[in-house]
Design a protein around this motif. Structure first.
Motif, PDB file in Angstrom:
ATOM      1  N   ASP B 192       0.829  -1.212   0.000  1.00 10.66           N
ATOM      2  CA  ASP B 192       0.000   0.000   0.000  1.00 10.66           C
ATOM      3  C   ASP B 192       0.862   1.260   0.000  1.00 10.66           C
ATOM      4  N   THR B 193       2.008   1.168   0.687  1.00  9.57           N
ATOM      5  CA  THR B 193       2.906   2.327   0.739  1.00  9.57           C
ATOM      6  C   THR B 193       3.467   2.609  -0.650  1.00  9.57           C
ATOM      7  N   PHE B 194       3.763   1.540  -1.408  1.00 12.08           N
ATOM      8  CA  PHE B 194       4.242   1.722  -2.776  1.00 12.08           C
ATOM      9  C   PHE B 194       3.168   2.434  -3.611  1.00 12.08           C
ATOM     10  N   ASP B 195       1.915   2.010  -3.435  1.00 13.43           N
ATOM     11  CA  ASP B 195       0.808   2.625  -4.193  1.00 13.43           C
ATOM     12  C   ASP B 195       0.698   4.117  -3.856  1.00 13.43           C
ATOM     13  N   GLU B 196       0.743   4.409  -2.569  1.00 19.49           N
ATOM     14  CA  GLU B 196       0.646   5.820  -2.160  1.00 19.49           C
ATOM     15  C   GLU B 196       1.804   6.624  -2.728  1.00 19.49           C
ATOM     16  N   ALA B 197       3.001   6.021  -2.714  1.00 19.11           N
ATOM     17  CA  ALA B 197       4.187   6.711  -3.235  1.00 19.11           C
ATOM     18  C   ALA B 197       4.010   7.013  -4.723  1.00 19.11           C
ATOM     19  N   ILE B 198       3.421   6.062  -5.438  1.00 18.93           N
ATOM     20  CA  ILE B 198       3.205   6.264  -6.883  1.00 18.93           C
ATOM     21  C   ILE B 198       2.173   7.378  -7.103  1.00 18.93           C
ATOM     22  N   ILE B 199       1.093   7.362  -6.314  1.00 15.55           N
ATOM     23  CA  ILE B 199       0.052   8.400  -6.439  1.00 15.55           C
ATOM     24  C   ILE B 199       0.679   9.784  -6.201  1.00 15.55           C
ATOM     25  N   ASN B 200       1.473   9.883  -5.147  1.00 19.07           N
ATOM     26  CA  ASN B 200       2.098  11.169  -4.823  1.00 19.07           C
ATOM     27  C   ASN B 200       3.072  11.609  -5.906  1.00 19.07           C
ATOM     28  N   PHE B 201       3.838  10.652  -6.420  1.00 18.61           N
ATOM     29  CA  PHE B 201       4.821  10.973  -7.457  1.00 18.61           C
ATOM     30  C   PHE B 201       4.124  11.509  -8.705  1.00 18.61           C
ATOM     31  N   VAL B 202       3.074  10.827  -9.129  1.00 19.63           N
ATOM     32  CA  VAL B 202       2.361  11.239 -10.359  1.00 19.63           C
ATOM     33  C   VAL B 202       1.723  12.611 -10.138  1.00 19.63           C
ATOM     34  N   ARG B 203       1.200  12.839  -8.956  1.00 14.28           N
ATOM     35  CA  ARG B 203       0.597  14.147  -8.687  1.00 14.28           C
ATOM     36  C   ARG B 203       1.660  15.252  -8.725  1.00 14.28           C
ATOM     37  N   ARG B 204       2.801  14.975  -8.091  1.00  6.35           N
ATOM     38  CA  ARG B 204       3.851  16.003  -8.011  1.00  6.35           C
ATOM     39  C   ARG B 204       4.513  16.253  -9.364  1.00  6.35           C
ATOM     40  N   HIS B 205       4.843  15.166 -10.051  1.00  6.52           N
ATOM     41  CA  HIS B 205       5.639  15.322 -11.280  1.00  6.52           C
ATOM     42  C   HIS B 205       4.821  15.452 -12.543  1.00  6.52           C
ATOM     43  N   HIS B 206       3.590  15.015 -12.535  1.00  6.87           N
ATOM     44  CA  HIS B 206       2.781  15.097 -13.764  1.00  6.87           C
ATOM     45  C   HIS B 206       1.505  15.905 -13.563  1.00  6.87           C
ATOM     46  N   GLY B 207       1.236  16.327 -12.365  1.00  4.24           N
ATOM     47  CA  GLY B 207       0.034  17.134 -12.096  1.00  4.24           C
ATOM     48  C   GLY B 207      -1.251  16.381 -12.346  1.00  4.24           C
ATOM     49  N   ILE B 208      -1.215  15.103 -12.127  1.00  4.07           N
ATOM     50  CA  ILE B 208      -2.409  14.270 -12.375  1.00  4.07           C
ATOM     51  C   ILE B 208      -2.764  13.512 -11.100  1.00  4.07           C
ATOM     52  N   LEU B 209      -4.061  13.471 -10.846  1.00  7.04           N
ATOM     53  CA  LEU B 209      -4.534  12.684  -9.703  1.00  7.04           C
ATOM     54  C   LEU B 209      -4.964  11.305 -10.194  1.00  7.04           C
ATOM     55  N   ILE B 210      -4.389  10.277  -9.571  1.00  4.61           N
ATOM     56  CA  ILE B 210      -4.832   8.911  -9.916  1.00  4.61           C
ATOM     57  C   ILE B 210      -5.321   8.215  -8.645  1.00  4.61           C
ATOM     58  N   GLY B 211      -6.121   7.187  -8.846  1.00  8.25           N
ATOM     59  CA  GLY B 211      -6.664   6.435  -7.702  1.00  8.25           C
ATOM     60  C   GLY B 211      -5.776   5.256  -7.314  1.00  8.25           C
ATOM     61  N   GLU B 212      -6.173   4.590  -6.244  1.00  2.00           N
ATOM     62  CA  GLU B 212      -5.393   3.446  -5.739  1.00  2.00           C
ATOM     63  C   GLU B 212      -5.327   2.317  -6.754  1.00  2.00           C
ATOM     64  N   ALA B 213      -6.449   2.096  -7.420  1.00  2.00           N
ATOM     65  CA  ALA B 213      -6.498   0.981  -8.369  1.00  2.00           C
ATOM     66  C   ALA B 213      -5.516   1.214  -9.515  1.00  2.00           C
ATOM     67  N   THR B 214      -5.458   2.439  -9.989  1.00  2.00           N
ATOM     68  CA  THR B 214      -4.535   2.745 -11.087  1.00  2.00           C
ATOM     69  C   THR B 214      -3.094   2.624 -10.604  1.00  2.00           C
ATOM     70  N   ALA B 215      -2.834   3.126  -9.407  1.00  2.00           N
ATOM     71  CA  ALA B 215      -1.471   3.046  -8.864  1.00  2.00           C
ATOM     72  C   ALA B 215      -1.032   1.593  -8.736  1.00  2.00           C
ATOM     73  N   GLU B 216      -1.957   0.740  -8.326  1.00  3.67           N
ATOM     74  CA  GLU B 216      -1.621  -0.680  -8.178  1.00  3.67           C
ATOM     75  C   GLU B 216      -1.326  -1.308  -9.545  1.00  3.67           C
ATOM     76  N   ARG B 217      -2.107  -0.871 -10.534  1.00  2.00           N
ATOM     77  CA  ARG B 217      -1.893  -1.390 -11.895  1.00  2.00           C
ATOM     78  C   ARG B 217      -0.497  -0.998 -12.398  1.00  2.00           C
ATOM     79  N   VAL B 218      -0.108   0.240 -12.127  1.00  2.00           N
ATOM     80  CA  VAL B 218       1.219   0.715 -12.539  1.00  2.00           C
ATOM     81  C   VAL B 218       2.306  -0.111 -11.837  1.00  2.00           C
ATOM     82  N   LYS B 219       2.101  -0.309 -10.545  1.00  2.00           N
ATOM     83  CA  LYS B 219       3.097  -1.058  -9.758  1.00  2.00           C
ATOM     84  C   LYS B 219       3.293  -2.465 -10.315  1.00  2.00           C
ATOM     85  N   LYS B 220       2.181  -3.121 -10.595  1.00  2.00           N
ATOM     86  CA  LYS B 220       2.285  -4.503 -11.076  1.00  2.00           C
ATOM     87  C   LYS B 220       2.899  -4.568 -12.472  1.00  2.00           C
ATOM     88  N   ALA B 221       2.631  -3.522 -13.275  1.00  2.00           N
ATOM     89  CA  ALA B 221       3.068  -3.588 -14.672  1.00  2.00           C
ATOM     90  C   ALA B 221       4.531  -3.198 -14.854  1.00  2.00           C
TER      91      ALA B 221
END
Lengths: 342, 346
Positions: B192-221
């Protein structure tokens, strides 16, 4: 010849051990055993053991599988191929862990079925035992009640009177019976003084006999003429009859079947205790009768009936059903039958 | 007594009550349930009545996509119960689902794994939740022990074994010998911490808000735990923070590695700390054999290489790391008599 050699090469490749495959992969990638050992954080001895398929020298199956996987990935070998050959050499079953199954295992089901059967059998046995115990209880309770009633009658004259009141139905008959019963009895020698001197346990019986004696004398005075010095009593003849009746065995036996006899038929839907006496107090039926039986008795009315399990008995009096539900008291019933008969 | 008789008709269960997924191992059958630990609750108008709408896979699909009167809840957080009532409902649902005999309402014995760092209160909450769900007896087992048993390590022998379980809510590190835990630690840094880290990173560096499900998909892929891993890309869509519109963005492995490097470092540090605390003989055993890694985190690309590089130990990925804890609980259930006292006490 060519075909044969091709076949032999293929079969040799098929049986290649994981160690051989890894060693070949390492050589292909141009690495030494030492380099591989450093990259996998293993010792050179462990790498050598892997390549020589000496898996027993390595810590355990889980670790060996992990080392093989890491080694294969490092040198670019096909993991699946290595594991297929590894599994051929090793027993793949992990102790205690069964593979995931979709259906229930037959052994477990058999165990459950047997458990269920044992529980059902125990339940049936318990029920049968309970039933038999209940029947025995009913029988013994009926007998107890009769004995208790008789005991209380013989010990409590007041109670005796109450009980006899219901049974004084044919004074004429009873009087004659009484007369025939009492004249010439040896107890006539008893006096009220003898009664006073009697032992406590025999006191009641003696008192009853004394009373009987006095009444007999009164009766004799009325029928035979000669007067006696015993004071006259107001007691009814019926009482005497019933006193004789409850003493049962002391009463002279009279035939159960008489010319003006009536038939009582008992049908037992459940086992029950029965005590049936005729007008003379003669016991016509005095036993525990099992379920399903039908008993017919002929005797002189009125009958005194005692049932130990009233709910399980049906009665027919002269072929007509007799409803005694009004006399049922708990499990037993006590009543008089044929009291209004001529 | 009645519960004992009913117990004859029930199959004992081993439950891996995880933050992300719940797995149930049924005695003599194996793992027959693996569903997300998510419950969807419908609240009636006025907020009076609450009814369970869905549990498991169905509820997970609703995560982040619910209207106002429906809540999709993850009742477990950081490996422990966050919402007692909802956890109880979820457990009841899963237990009923795996029990065949519904007529006799069987009451099974249940083994549940708990994080080794969980408090007494948290353990009691899990135990009571299982009892409320119909358990006849409840045994608790610490996750590192379950992993070791599930990976078939020689837990009862006088040799040190080290396990690392990177789950959804917690990362557990344990060193075991002679059927007991020599050292264990629990870190609330995991999937879950990895997912949150990905959500925060995408928000900070790309200005986009993503949900937990998307973050998990990114992590797995595309997520990788090793800096030298092959680079991969994925395109995702989220809500632009500035414009409020949906926007697509391409993410690559290097970015995601950067995003999750902090939690990864935390995990590596916990392993190093455990090794520091280990008695020398056991440390030698572990140095010889290595660490066994299980849990969903073990599936992250090149996790073993990262750990090998940072710890200097051989790293072994457990077979089927997602079910390792559940299999361990199951084996503890089946070999309760032979394994000895491997259970946790409150």
């Amino acid at each position: 010849m060519n075909a044969e050699s091709t076949v032999s090469v293929t079969s040799n490749e098929d049986v290649r051990s994981p160690g051989e495959m890894l060693a070949q992969g390492r050589q292909r990638s141009g690495r030494t055993k030492e380099e591989v050992a450093v990259q996998l954080n293993l010792s050179v001895d462990q790498i050598q053991a892997l390549e020589e398929n000496r898996f027993g020298d390595l810590p355990g199956k889980t670790y060996v599988q992990g080392y093989l996987k890491a080694y294969a990935r490092l040198v670019g070998c096909e993991e699946k191929e290595i594991f297929r050959n590894f599994n051929l050499q090793e027993d793949t079953s992990i102790r205690g862990i069964k593979p995931v199954m979709t259906g229930p295992e037959s052994g477990g089901r058999h165990k459950k079925v047997w458990s269920l059967l044992v529980i059902v059998a125990l339940g049936v046995l318990s029920f049968m035992w309970w039933q038999s115990r209940e029947q025995a209880d009913v029988g013994s309770r009926g007998a107890d009640l009769i004995q208790r009633d008789m005991g209380s009658i013989s010990q409590d004259p007041d109670q005796n009177e109450v009980w006899t009141e219901t049974r004084i139905l044919d004074p004429a008959t009873m009087q004659s019976t009484n007369a025939s019963e009492t004249i010439g009895e040896p107890e006539s020698s008893l006096t009220p003084q003898d009664v006073e001197r009697a032992q406590p346990e025999d006191e009641l019986r003696a008192r009853i006999e004394a009373e009987e004696l006095s009444l007999t004398r009164e009766q004799n005075a009325e029928t035979a003429g000669p007067a006696t010095d015993i004071p006259q009593s107001e007691s009814s003849p019926g009482t005497l009859v019933d006193d004789a009746a409850f003493r049962g065995g002391e009463a002279p036996s009279t035939p159960a079947q008489t010319s003006n006899g009536r038939t009582v038929t008992f049908e037992f839907d459940a086992s029950s205790w029965v005590d049936l006496r005729d007008a003379d107090g003669q016991r016509l039926l005095y036993e525990h009768i099992n379920q399903g039986r039908q008993v017919s008795v002929e005797g002189k009315p009125p009958f005194s009936v005692f049932l130990g399990n009233a709910d399980g008995v049906r009665i027919e009096y002269d072929g007509k059903p007799f409803d005694f539900s009004a006399y049922v008291n708990g499990v037993y019933a006590r009543f008089s039958l044929g009291s209004d008969a001529p | 007594m009645l519960k004992r008789i009913l117990g004859l008709f029930s199959n004992d269960l081993a439950i891996d009550l995880g933050t992300a997924n719940t797995l149930i191992y049924v005695r003599d059958k194996g793992i027959i349930l693996n569903e997300p630990s998510v419950v969807a609750i419908h609240t009636s108008v006025g907020g009076g009545n609450k009814t369970v709408l869905a549990v498991g896979h169905e509820a997970k699909r609703m995560l982040g996509r619910t209207p106002g009167n429906i809540q999709a809840i993850r009742p477990m957080k950081d490996g422990v119960i966050a919402d007692f009532t909802v956890t109880e409902v979820m457990l009841k649902y899963f237990i009923r689902k795996v029990q065949e005999n519904r007529f006799l309402r069987p009451s099974p014995r249940i083994i549940i794994c708990v994080p080794c760092g969980s408090t007494q209160v948290e353990r009691r909450a899990i135990r009571e939740s299982a009892v409320s769900a119909g358990a006849r007896e409840v045994y608790l087992i610490e996750e590192p022990m379950a992993v070791a048993i599930g990976a078939n390590l020689p837990v009862g022998e006088p040799t040190g074994s080290m396990v690392l379980d990177i789950g959804g809510g917690t990362t557990e590190v344990g060193i075991l010998s002679l059927g007991g835990m020599v050292y264990s630690t629990s870190l609330r840094t995991a999937g879950d911490t990895f997912d949150e880290a990905i959500i925060n990173f995408v928000r900070r560096h790309h200005g986009i808000l993503i949900g937990e499900a998307t973050a998990e998909r990114v992590k797995k892929a595309i997520a990788s735990a090793w800096v030298k891993s092959e680079n991969r890309e994925i395109e995702i869509k989220g809500r632009d923070i500035a414009e409020g519109m949906s926007r697509a963005v391409k993410l690559n492995s290097t970015e995601i590695y950067e995003a999750i490097s902090d939690p990864l470092d935390a995990i590596v540090q916990s392993i190093k700390k455990a090794l520091e605390q280990t008695p020398p003989e056991l440390s030698a055993d572990i140095g010889d054999k290595g660490i066994v890694v299980a849990g969903g985190g073990a599936l992250m690309r090149d996790m073993d290489r990262r750990l090998m590089e940072d710890t200097g130990l051989p790293v072994v990925l457990a077979d089927d790391p997602l079910t390792c804890v559940a299999r361990g609980c199951g084996r503890a259930l089946e070999e309760m008599d032979t394994l000895g006292d491997v259970f946790a006490h409150e």
